[in-house]
Design an enzyme around this catalytic site. Structure first.
Site, mmCIF file in Angstrom:
data_model
loop_
_atom_site.group_PDB
_atom_site.id
_atom_site.type_symbol
_atom_site.label_atom_id
_atom_site.label_comp_id
_atom_site.label_asym_id
_atom_site.label_seq_id
_atom_site.Cartn_x
_atom_site.Cartn_y
_atom_site.Cartn_z
ATOM 1 C CG HIS A 194 -1.642 -1.269 1.446
ATOM 2 N ND1 HIS A 194 -2.831 -1.604 0.836
ATOM 3 C CD2 HIS A 194 -1.301 -2.339 2.208
ATOM 4 C CE1 HIS A 194 -3.204 -2.820 1.237
ATOM 5 N NE2 HIS A 194 -2.284 -3.292 2.060
ATOM 6 C CE LYS A 230 11.340 19.645 -12.638
ATOM 7 N NZ LYS A 230 10.334 18.946 -11.878
ATOM 8 C CB SER A 243 13.131 22.092 -16.265
ATOM 9 O OG SER A 243 12.326 23.244 -16.369
ATOM 10 C CD GLU A 245 8.679 11.696 -16.122
ATOM 11 O OE1 GLU A 245 7.686 12.392 -15.890
ATOM 12 O OE2 GLU A 245 9.810 12.181 -16.306
#
Ligand code: ARG
Length: 483
Positions: A164, A297, A291, A304
């Site tokens: 979980h 970043k 970025s 992804e």
């Protein structure tokens, strides 16, 4: 038929047709710009068919020789990029046949004896997919090797295992990686199974009902390597089924989708682990991007994208199932739509596996003979996180069970101990013995070795468990299996 006549034919199929196709309809029905990728399978299938026609004296030896010579030239032309693909000739099959006829005349026109594009295309797709499955299985082996090698370096690194997404019990990072090795091993197994059903010969089914020529289908199967483990020819046994079903492509897509789902789950973990909140790992910069606005970043673009591309491969599976579901026997032109989803599935899966093998295992440095630049692991951050969520609570319960308490009572006792630890903002292992003994007097000094992360890990020593000895045994098994 001269090339000129063939071109005329492509304007209108035969004397039966009173008008040619419009340009729009030609473009709509043509498949050559994607199915030309089947050219090698198409030529291999044609050569096997022609050789069988020769062996059965359906065509003469000179015609066979001309066909073989013509096909050799066509192969060279296609390989060099000199071949001129024509939209007017609809698909890969008609393009190659027309060129053959242009090169060798009547012999080329005899090639299509006892054959239809329906059994031809089904054969081509199967041959092509068989080769791709073999490449994908090899890539899966590479990825598993990279995971096993990384696991071997991190058997003793502890991270929190989650259920979980809540800290559950400490696990070895090596063990965690080996979970994915199991998944990819099953993916390879599934693909090998799909290969057996893909590697069967439709040729000889002709348009749908078989043919009146005395074909030797088993000879063609053997020539094309469509044989079982004992070397016996594998031939589709019903002509209607042979030309119409694409279940092998659907099965392949299902196996590919599942494999991408496994990659996607792994990607999700990599993305979480790379985030500042976890800080468990780093992947090499070449798999990330910056970025344009936020200079700090480093985004995990590759995982992804893999997670995103999984949706696309799952979509192709849905597309193929839907393509099939309404079709009456036998061949329908709908089936031409099987190719683009199938091709894209293969391309996506192959690229993804290649990238992941390198992202996990790194690249070979020729100077050192070692792989470099794989996943960088941060053991301290992992251990720190494992110490946060009372991951050894089960171990305390197990300790009490060994002292004679029923498990349910032990569970309740430990819940109280955890509550106290939360109140004092300490780990269970930081509670003084006197405090622990308030929960149960049977608790003694030796409890602390059970409450440490390492003690917890070592205790899980059943087959398939996370104890380092078990992980080591699994790594040895995988290494023997993967070579
Ligand atoms: N291009 C077609 C396909 O991909 C080849 C088979 C065409 N057969 C036919 N009867 N029109 O399925």
């Amino acid at each position: 038929m001269s090339q000129n006549q063939f071109d005329q034919k492509s304007q209108a199929w035969s004397a039966l047709f009173s008008e040619p196709m419009s340009d729009l309809v030609k473009r709509y029905t043509a498949s050559v710009f994607f199915d030309k990728r089947l050219w090698q399978a198409d030529i291999a299938g044609s050569l096997a068919h022609a050789q069988m026609l020769g062996a059965q004296a359906i065509i003469c030896a000179e015609d066979l020789a001309s066909i073989e010579k013509g096909m050799a030239q066509i192969s060279a032309e296609i390989a060099s990029g000199a071949f001129e693909w024509k939209l007017d000739l609809e698909d890969v099959h008609l393009n190659i046949e027309a060129r053959l006829t242009q090169l060798v005349g009547d012999a080329g026109k005899r090639l299509h004896t006892g054959r239809s594009r329906n059994d031809q295309v089904a054969t081509d797709v199967r041959l092509w997919l068989r080769g791709e499955i073999d490449l994908i299985v090899e890539l899966l082996v590479e990825l598993q090797r990279a995971l096993v090698a990384t696991a071997e370096q991190h058997i003793d690194v502890i991270l929190p295992g989650f259920t979980h997404l809540q800290v559950a019990q400490p696990v070895s990072f090596g063990h965690h990686l080996l979970a994915y090795v199991e998944m990819f091993a099953r993916d390879a197994e599934r693909l090998s199974d799909v290969r057996r059903r893909t590697n069967r010969l439709p040729l000889g089914a002709a348009a749908l009902a078989g043919t009146s020529y005395p074909l030797d289908r088993e000879l063609v199967a053997v020539k094309l390597g469509m044989v079982d483990e004992q070397g016996r020819p594998c031939v589709c046994q019903n002509s209607l089924d042979a030309v119409s079903d694409r279940d092998f492509a659907i099965e392949f897509s299902a196996a590919a989708a599942l494999c991408m789902v496994h990659i996607s789950r792994f990607s999700e973990e990599l993305i979480l682990w790379m985030s500042q909140s976890f800080g468990f790992i780093q992947i090499a910069d070449r798999f990330t991007t910056g970025s344009s606005i936020m200079p700090q970043k480093k985004n995990p673009d590759v995982p992804e994208l893999a997670r995103g591309k999984t949706g696309r491969v799952v979509g192709h599976l849905m597309g193929l199932l839907t393509l099939m579901k309404g079709q009456p026997l036998a061949y329908n032109k709908d089936n031409q739509e099987d190719k683009e989803p199938l091709f894209d599935t293969v391309d996506t899966l192959k690229d993804t596996l290649r990238i992941f093998a390198e992202m996990v295992g790194g690249q070979l440095n020729p100077a050192t003979g070692k792989k470099e630049g794989g996943i960088t692991v941060k053991p301290e951050a992992m251990e720190r996180a494992a110490l946060k969520g009372y991951a050894t609570a089960t171990d305390l319960a197990d300790y009490l069970v060994k002292k004679g308490l029923p498990f349910r009572d032990a569970h309740e006792t430990v819940a109280h101990a955890v509550k106290a630890a939360i109140t004092h903002n300490v780990d269970l292992s930081e509670l003084p013995l006197a405090v622990l003994q308030e929960f149960n007097p049977k608790i003694e000094k030796d409890v602390y070795q059970h409450l440490s992360l390492r003690g917890s890990l070592n205790a899980r020593d059943t087959l398939g468990g996370t104890a380092p000895s078990q992980v080591r045994a699994q790594i040895a098994r995988h290494q023997a299996r993967l070579g």
